[in-house]
Design a protein around this motif. Structure first.
Motif, PDB file in Angstrom:
ATOM      1  N   ASP A 296      25.349 -73.505 -35.642  1.00 39.39           N
ATOM      2  CA  ASP A 296      24.574 -73.130 -36.826  1.00 39.39           C
ATOM      3  C   ASP A 296      23.545 -72.084 -36.393  1.00 39.39           C
ATOM      4  OD1 ASP A 296      23.304 -72.950 -39.226  1.00 39.39           O
ATOM      5  OD2 ASP A 296      22.844 -75.088 -39.416  1.00 39.39           O
ATOM      6  N   ARG A 301      22.342 -67.532 -40.830  1.00 42.86           N
ATOM      7  CA  ARG A 301      21.716 -68.041 -42.054  1.00 42.86           C
ATOM      8  C   ARG A 301      20.837 -66.964 -42.697  1.00 42.86           C
ATOM      9  NH1 ARG A 301      21.808 -73.073 -43.951  1.00 42.86           N
ATOM     10  NH2 ARG A 301      22.762 -74.707 -42.673  1.00 42.86           N
ATOM     11  N   ARG A 305      21.463 -65.390 -46.414  1.00 43.15           N
ATOM     12  CA  ARG A 305      20.382 -65.400 -47.418  1.00 43.15           C
ATOM     13  C   ARG A 305      20.117 -63.994 -47.941  1.00 43.15           C
ATOM     14  NH1 ARG A 305      14.682 -68.594 -46.330  1.00 43.15           N
ATOM     15  NH2 ARG A 305      13.596 -68.052 -48.280  1.00 43.15           N
ATOM     16  N   ILE A 357      21.576 -75.591 -48.382  1.00 40.22           N
ATOM     17  CA  ILE A 357      20.248 -75.652 -48.992  1.00 40.22           C
ATOM     18  C   ILE A 357      20.421 -75.603 -50.513  1.00 40.22           C
ATOM     19  CG2 ILE A 357      17.977 -74.593 -49.149  1.00 40.22           C
ATOM     20  CD1 ILE A 357      18.727 -75.659 -46.369  1.00 40.22           C
ATOM     21  N   ALA A 362      14.984 -75.825 -52.086  1.00 31.34           N
ATOM     22  CA  ALA A 362      14.272 -74.561 -51.905  1.00 31.34           C
ATOM     23  C   ALA A 362      13.049 -74.469 -52.814  1.00 31.34           C
ATOM     24  CB  ALA A 362      15.221 -73.398 -52.176  1.00 31.34           C
ATOM     25  N   GLU A 619      25.947 -71.017 -47.851  1.00 28.06           N
ATOM     26  CA  GLU A 619      25.193 -72.226 -47.519  1.00 28.06           C
ATOM     27  C   GLU A 619      23.685 -72.090 -47.696  1.00 28.06           C
ATOM     28  OE1 GLU A 619      25.089 -71.741 -42.665  1.00 28.06           O
ATOM     29  OE2 GLU A 619      26.849 -72.609 -43.624  1.00 28.06           O
ATOM     30  N   GLU A 620      23.177 -70.863 -47.824  1.00 27.91           N
ATOM     31  CA  GLU A 620      21.758 -70.641 -48.082  1.00 27.91           C
ATOM     32  C   GLU A 620      21.501 -70.413 -49.574  1.00 27.91           C
ATOM     33  OE1 GLU A 620      18.715 -70.200 -46.129  1.00 27.91           O
ATOM     34  OE2 GLU A 620      19.858 -71.584 -44.882  1.00 27.91           O
ATOM     35  N   HIS A 623      17.898 -71.099 -51.072  1.00 29.38           N
ATOM     36  CA  HIS A 623      16.879 -70.122 -50.674  1.00 29.38           C
ATOM     37  C   HIS A 623      17.094 -68.777 -51.359  1.00 29.38           C
ATOM     38  CE1 HIS A 623      15.959 -72.437 -46.725  1.00 29.38           C
ATOM     39  NE2 HIS A 623      15.064 -72.716 -47.646  1.00 29.38           N
ATOM     40  N   SER A 624      18.339 -68.306 -51.381  1.00 29.34           N
ATOM     41  CA  SER A 624      18.592 -66.977 -51.930  1.00 29.34           C
ATOM     42  C   SER A 624      18.353 -66.945 -53.434  1.00 29.34           C
ATOM     43  CB  SER A 624      20.018 -66.511 -51.586  1.00 29.34           C
ATOM     44  OG  SER A 624      20.981 -67.445 -52.008  1.00 29.34           O
TER      45      SER A 624
END
Length: 825
Positions: A296, A301, A305, A357, A362, A619-620, A623-624
């Motif tokens: 990871d 990441r 993002r 996430i 987030a 996977e982010e 956050h994005s």
């Protein structure tokens, strides 16, 4: 082995059996080596949005290719290619089966999320960047699916009936450009037929076009189980049958050699395979197998993002965005994707990701002062949702594997796992045969509410569920065929049970696989509270009424967009439309974040304050999305397809999905925005649209000449200024309008684009160069590309319907090129 002559010598050293062995896989993901000569095996992996390897160990889940298409940013896509190459190394992979460069022909296409665009020129530029990104780091790309694999309905057999002009200008075009400019190591032949002949045994496609016209030197492999003959496919130009063990090669190919049905074709394809091995370093000393690792990486990441927000498209905003979360005390976070977001589409693009996430997570990070009221609002599952680590507490989920289907003897391994959804494509663990083994999963489950719960389970093989030792679900005794696991799995069996809040239940699933010759294995099970749609919406409305802001996370999921089937409706699944309308009525500050890889019906659009198209963001995702909603970064995406008002407006509507085993591409070259322009149909959002958080002014279009002569280039420049109140980026799009003539052409076609980043008040000159090749169409009768003489128009704008600047030039002499020459100059 550094030269072609060395490869030729190596071919001479191979025995007939060794040559034959090289022309087919020996497992689901590998092509055999030749130990006698120190030639090591070669490994491939699916990878459009993450390289998962053969054991499906966790890997970085990148944004879906449609989101990459929405970035309109080849340099960013190349960076994704670099990162995917690093991911491939952790899985011991030498060739990534990507990118998918088919065209988004119908809004219902199951794999639209896996394709870049409806436009062949945008697709081609991003394909070149993706391939270069991978191959600059020593990992091969396999462009796919060659060709016209643009729907999933009857995808294994459907015959695409399309004119040669349309094929050349639209569907072959990205392949031709990628081959000419990026030299991908491999091309994958598609499942479907073209004009009645399977693409994997089509001499015109594989030899005339690829080899003779485009001069392609690389390997052509079949899609998985898409080989249909022995001698015919090899003679047509199919080098490699995948996967293995072979069904049409191996012993059958040796027999065909003895009968004289093939001869020099074996050496020819073996030479291409060895050239691939040379590129991948498989002719050099080293280990045969690299242990697959789940790493990871923080830098991956961060890239995920960044890319995700860069491709998100702001479709509507009345001024509520960007959000200042410090001004809110209570926020309702509603929808099926709020806590369990979909990171990608389904099928071969599936990646078992590292930790995902969620939007709720987030939001809590950036606004700890807020109270978040969480409500699912709508159920969109086809299969009962699997349990995940977050559902079961600290005890987690435990998988126990046995090397036989009878649970006999000692277990091979006892492993913690992140969810109760399992799939193995050819390899489980050392000592565990994917065709013949058993598994047991144990979960301690504590419901938060009392009531009826629904359990569901399906498998490739047999599965049954026990609660506290009592059999409660039997999909073991008589499993029925279903659509799960690429169509090889059973239909889901369901059962209802009454559970009490706070009580701990031991939930055990047993799985048995005893299917020789079937390397695909897997099973899944889940539990869900049996609420009605009305109950879910009522809970969401209460949350919305109590909050100052309502964020609704709605959309599709891998169960609705996937390899293997097309969507059967233009609407959002479940009761999501009713949910959004009810929430918007309950809270005037409603913002929708849409997860989808294709257009969907938006009947509530005018009743919400903002709509952000987040695609499948990887996977982010949490956050994005929050970055984009709050303006930490600009949602800088532009639509890579036309967003229709109605499904009936789309180009393929009357002819999709075909009938009697055939699909006619009757819209011809009028694909996507070309259709809407030619027919005068107003889309909901045009191709290239995206609003962002600032505004731009276009001015001063200058052409360096008014007459374009043979051999010359035309330099086009304009100035773009950020006249808004925030820094931002614009995608400047250049289209060419064509003169009238006997050949009907679209009103305009995209030919260049450039993303520019501008501070508030900043101006920049944007320059493009075109030549006669950009004016050409394909003449079927003459078998030539033709750029007619005449008056052409340069159109520069921010999307296909928002043209800011235009100017004409004269092309004074007709130019012609042979079929492959247009791409090889």
């Amino acid at each position: 082995m550094e030269s072609r002559r060395d490869i030729d010598k190596l071919v001479e050293m191979l025995t007939i059996d060794e040559k034959v062995a090289l022309l087919a896989g020996d497992s689901m993901w590998t092509v055999p080596g030749v130990p006698r000569l120190g030639i090591r095996p070669l490994k491939v992996s699916d990878g459009p949005a993450g390289v998962r390897g053969s054991r499906i160990v966790p890997a970085a889940a990148f944004p879906a290719p449609v989101l990459l298409g929405a970035t309109w940013d080849p340099e960013l896509v190349k960076r994704v290619g670099h990162a995917l190459a690093e991911e491939a190394e952790t899985k011991g992979v030498h060739v990534v089966l990507a990118p998918t460069i088919n065209i988004q022909r119908t809004s219902l296409g199951g794999r639209n999320f896996e394709c870049f665009s409806e436009d062949p020129w945008l697709t081609a530029r991003l394909a070149v960047a993706y391939v270069r990104g991978l191959q600059e780091r020593g990992i091969g790309a396999c462009i796919k699916h060659y060709v016209a694999n643009d729907q999933e309905f009857e995808r294994m057999t459907i015959s695409v009936e399309v004119s040669e002009r349309t094929l050349r200008e639209v569907y072959l075009f990205p392949f031709a450009v990628a081959i000419a400019e990026a030299d991908p190591w491999c091309v994958m032949a598609a499942y479907n037929r073209l004009g009645g002949t399977y693409c994997s045994e089509h001499p015109w496609l594989l030899t005339t076009v690829l080899r003779e016209e485009l001069g392609y030197p690389g390997v052509v492999m079949s899609d998985w189980f898409a080989t249909h003959s022995t001698a015919q496919a090899l003679r047509a130009g199919l080098d490699l049958e995948m996967p293995g063990p072979p069904q049409w090669r191996g012993e059958k190919l040796r027999d065909a050699l003895q009968r004289g049905e093939v001869s020099e074709e074996v050496d020819r394809s073996a030479r291409r395979i060895l050239l691939l091995y040379e590129r991948a370093g498989r002719l050099d000393p080293g280990p045969n197998v690299v242990e697959e690792r789940a790493i990871d990486r923080p830098e991956h990441r961060a890239l995920i993002r960044e890319v995700a927000a860069s491709g998100m498209v702001l479709l509507r905003n009345d001024g509520i965005l960007p959000l200042d979360l410090t001004t809110y005390r209570r926020i309702a976070v509603i929808g099926p994707h709020a806590t369990r977001p979909a990171v990608g589409g389904g099928g071969s693009a599936f990646v078992r990701s590292h930790r995902v996430i969620s939007p709720v997570e987030a939001l809590r990070e950036v606004a700890p002062q807020c109270e978040f009221l969480i409500a699912e609002g709508a159920a969109i599952y086809k299969l009962i949702p699997q349990l995940e680590h977050s559902d079961v507490g600290v005890e987690g989920i435990t998988l126990v594997l046995y090397p036989n289907p009878e649970f006999a003897g000692e277990a091979v391994a006892t492993l913690p796992v992140p969810s109760t959804d399992f799939i193995w494509l050819g390899e489980v663990l050392p000592g565990v045969d994917a065709t013949n083994f058993a598994a047991r999963v144990r979960v301690l489950y504590r419901p938060t509410e009392s009531g009826l719960y629904v359990l569901g389970a399906s498998a490739v093989g047999q599965v049954r569920l026990f609660i506290d030792g009592e059999l409660v679900l039997d999909n073991w005794t008589a499993p029925q065929p279903g659509r799960t696991y690429f169509g090889f799995g059973s239909a889901e069996q369901r059962a209802e049970v009454a559970l009490e809040a706070g009580r701990t239940y031991e939930l055990v699933a047993e799985y048995r696989k005893a299917q020789p010759g079937m390397p695909l294995a897997g099973f899944r099970f889940g539990v869900v509270h049996a609420l009605t749609d009305a109950e879910r919406i009522a809970r969401a409305v209460r949350a919305a009424q109590e909050a100052e802001l309502a964020l609704v996370f709605a959309g599709l999921s891998p169960e609705w967009e996937s390899e293997g089937f097309d969507r059967d409706s233009f609407d959002l699944p479940g009761s999501q439309n009713s949910l959004i309308e009810a929430v918007a009525a309950a809270n005037p500050n409603t913002v929708v974040v849409l997860t989808a890889g294709s257009p969907v019906n938006l009947p509530w659009l005018d009743r919400v304050r903002a709509l952000l198209l987040a695609w499948y963001a990887g996977e982010e995702v949490g956050h994005s999305v929050v970055d984009a909603l709050t303006g930490v970064v600009e949602p800088a995406g532009r639509l890579p397809f036309t967003y229709p008002r109605r499904l009936e407006d789309t180009p393929a509507f009357l002819h999709y999905p075909g009938e009697f085993g055939r699909i006619a591409y009757c819209e011809g070259v009028f694909v996507g925005y070309r259709w809407y322009d030619a027919r005068g149909i107003e889309p909901l959002f045009p191709f290239g649209y995206g609003s962002g958080y600032t505004e731009f002014l276009y001015r001063d279009l200058v052409l360096d000449r008014s007459i374009l002569e043979p051999g010359e280039t035309l330099r086009i420049s304009c100035t773009v200024q950020n006249v808004g109140s925030r820094d931002g980026s614009e995608v400047v799009q250049l289209y060419i309008g064509f003169p009238g003539g006997s050949v009907r052409r679209p009103p305009k076609e995209l030919r260049r684009f450039q993303r520019v980043q501008l501070a508030v008040g900043e101006s920049r000159s944007v320059t493009f160069t075109i030549d006669s090749r950009d004016l050409a169409y394909f003449d079927e009768a003459a078998k030539l590309w033709v750029a007619p003489a005449g008056s052409y128009e340069v159109l520069v704008g921010s999307n296909a319907r928002d043209i800011h600047l235009r100017q004409r030039f004269e092309h004074i002499q007709e130019q012609q090129w042979k079929a492959g020459e247009r791409f090889l100059l």
